[in-house]
Write a protein that holds these residues in place. Structure first.
Motif, PDB file in Angstrom:
ATOM      1  N   LYS A 176       0.919   4.090 -10.696  1.00  0.00           N
ATOM      2  CA  LYS A 176      -0.248   3.374 -10.149  1.00  0.00           C
ATOM      3  C   LYS A 176      -0.030   2.980  -8.693  1.00  0.00           C
ATOM      4  N   THR A 177       1.105   2.298  -8.434  1.00  0.00           N
ATOM      5  CA  THR A 177       1.346   1.771  -7.094  1.00  0.00           C
ATOM      6  C   THR A 177       1.532   2.907  -6.086  1.00  0.00           C
TER       7      THR A 177
ATOM      8  N   ASP B  85      -0.673  -7.323  -8.639  1.00  0.00           N
ATOM      9  CA  ASP B  85       0.443  -7.318  -9.597  1.00  0.00           C
ATOM     10  C   ASP B  85       1.493  -8.333  -9.136  1.00  0.00           C
TER      11      ASP B  85
ATOM     12  N   SER C 278       4.934  -4.899  -6.172  1.00  0.00           N
ATOM     13  CA  SER C 278       5.513  -3.590  -5.820  1.00  0.00           C
ATOM     14  C   SER C 278       4.802  -2.940  -4.634  1.00  0.00           C
TER      15      SER C 278
ATOM     16  N   ASP D 245      -4.532  -2.229  -6.689  1.00  0.00           N
ATOM     17  CA  ASP D 245      -3.392  -1.778  -7.505  1.00  0.00           C
ATOM     18  C   ASP D 245      -3.209  -2.775  -8.649  1.00  0.00           C
TER      19      ASP D 245
END
Ligand code: ATP
Ligand code: MG
Length: 262
Positions: free
Chosen positions: A16-17, A40, A44, A130
């Motif tokens: 995802k990131t 998040d 990250s 994100d």
């Protein structure tokens, strides 16, 4: 017109990131103005964009959500970091983890992020969120704020069951909170071209979901170079511009651009 894309999958470590960062910087390279939002508490995305100690940042998504929940106006430019030309970041850190609890009793708790995003999105062509690996209230906030959801799926295990839960949540948000929400596409990530297993997973995802949900023609290959970028504050285009991962992320960027705003 700006477009808001949430990058989500409650399964951890599926890319995802990496996708949010390289799609965001890719869109900027194509001349678009982009805001990346780290949603998040692990931070990250914040770390991979060069802020090695996110816990030291005093202006983050947490403060934005707290102010918005308290109906305070978020000052212009608050928490917005300029990564480079055309790319801004709203960072996150561990403080965001308390939001899951504090939002639980808040009025209109699913729409807090949306009311903030509505204020800033007109300054950008794309806002990319994100998401964290969960389907909790922060991810529901991202879905409520978004025009579409991009779903990275790691082509190394059978993703069918987890995907159903994710799709159910997206449908629930669409029914109750955000009627216009749609799925940008499923993106296969970390595809190991050398194994037939990866191809089988890809075929399976397309045959199970392809009729109802778009699957991006582009697949992101398994790439050591892509893995290395997480620690370097460099997009894949800067770090390894001629590599297969940069080519794949560029072609994903073009597919997203071709989808347009609606
Ligand atoms: P989380 O659920 O923890 O937020 P995530 O879904 O955001 O994880 P990433 O952090 O993007 O996943 O990627 C997980 C790990 O896999 C990272 O170490 C990253 O560097 C690595 N990685 C990402 N994309 C690739 C790729 N194409 N090839 C190899 N490794 C990759
Ligand atoms: Mg992540």
């Amino acid at each position: 017109m700006s477009k808001v894309i949430a990058v989500a999958n409650q399964k951890g470590g599926v890319g995802k990131t990496t996708t949010a960062f390289n799609l965001g910087t890719g869109l900027a390279e194509q001349g678009k103005k982009v805001l990346l939002i780290d949603s998040d508490p692990q931070g990250s995305l914040t770390i991979s964009m060069g802020y090695q100690e996110p816990d030291k940042l005093e202006e983050t998504l947490f403060e934005i959500i707290t102010m918005t929940t308290n109906e305070e106006k978020v000052p212009e430019g608050f928490a917005i970091l300029h990564y480079k030309d055309n790319v801004d970041l709203i960072p996150a850190n561990i403080s965001l983890s308390s939001v899951e609890v504090s939002l639980a009793s808040a009025f209109c708790r699913e729409s807090i992020l949306k009311s903030y995003v509505e204020q800033v999105k007109d300054s950008y062509d794309y806002v990319i969120i994100d998401c964290m690996p969960s389907l909790g209230v922060l991810t529901v906030n991202a879905f409520t704020s978004a025009d579409s959801v991009l779903i990275p799926v790691q082509a190394a295990y059978l993703p069918v069951k987890g995907l159903q839960q994710l799709l159910k949540t997206i449908c629930a948000v669409k029914r109750k909170l955000n009627r216009g929400l749609y799925i940008e596409g499923i993106l296969l990530t970390m595809v190991d071209g050398r194994t037939t297993y990866a191809k089988e997973i890809a075929n399976q995802v397309t045959s199970v979901y392809g009729k109802t949900i778009p699957v991006f023609p582009t697949e992101i290959p398994l790439s050591v170079r892509a893995a290395e970028t997480s620690a370097l504050a460099k997009s894949i285009y800067e770090y390894d511009p001629k590599g297969k991962a940069a080519k794949a992320y560029l072609s994903l960027t073009k597919e997203v651009l071709a989808h347009g705003s609606k």
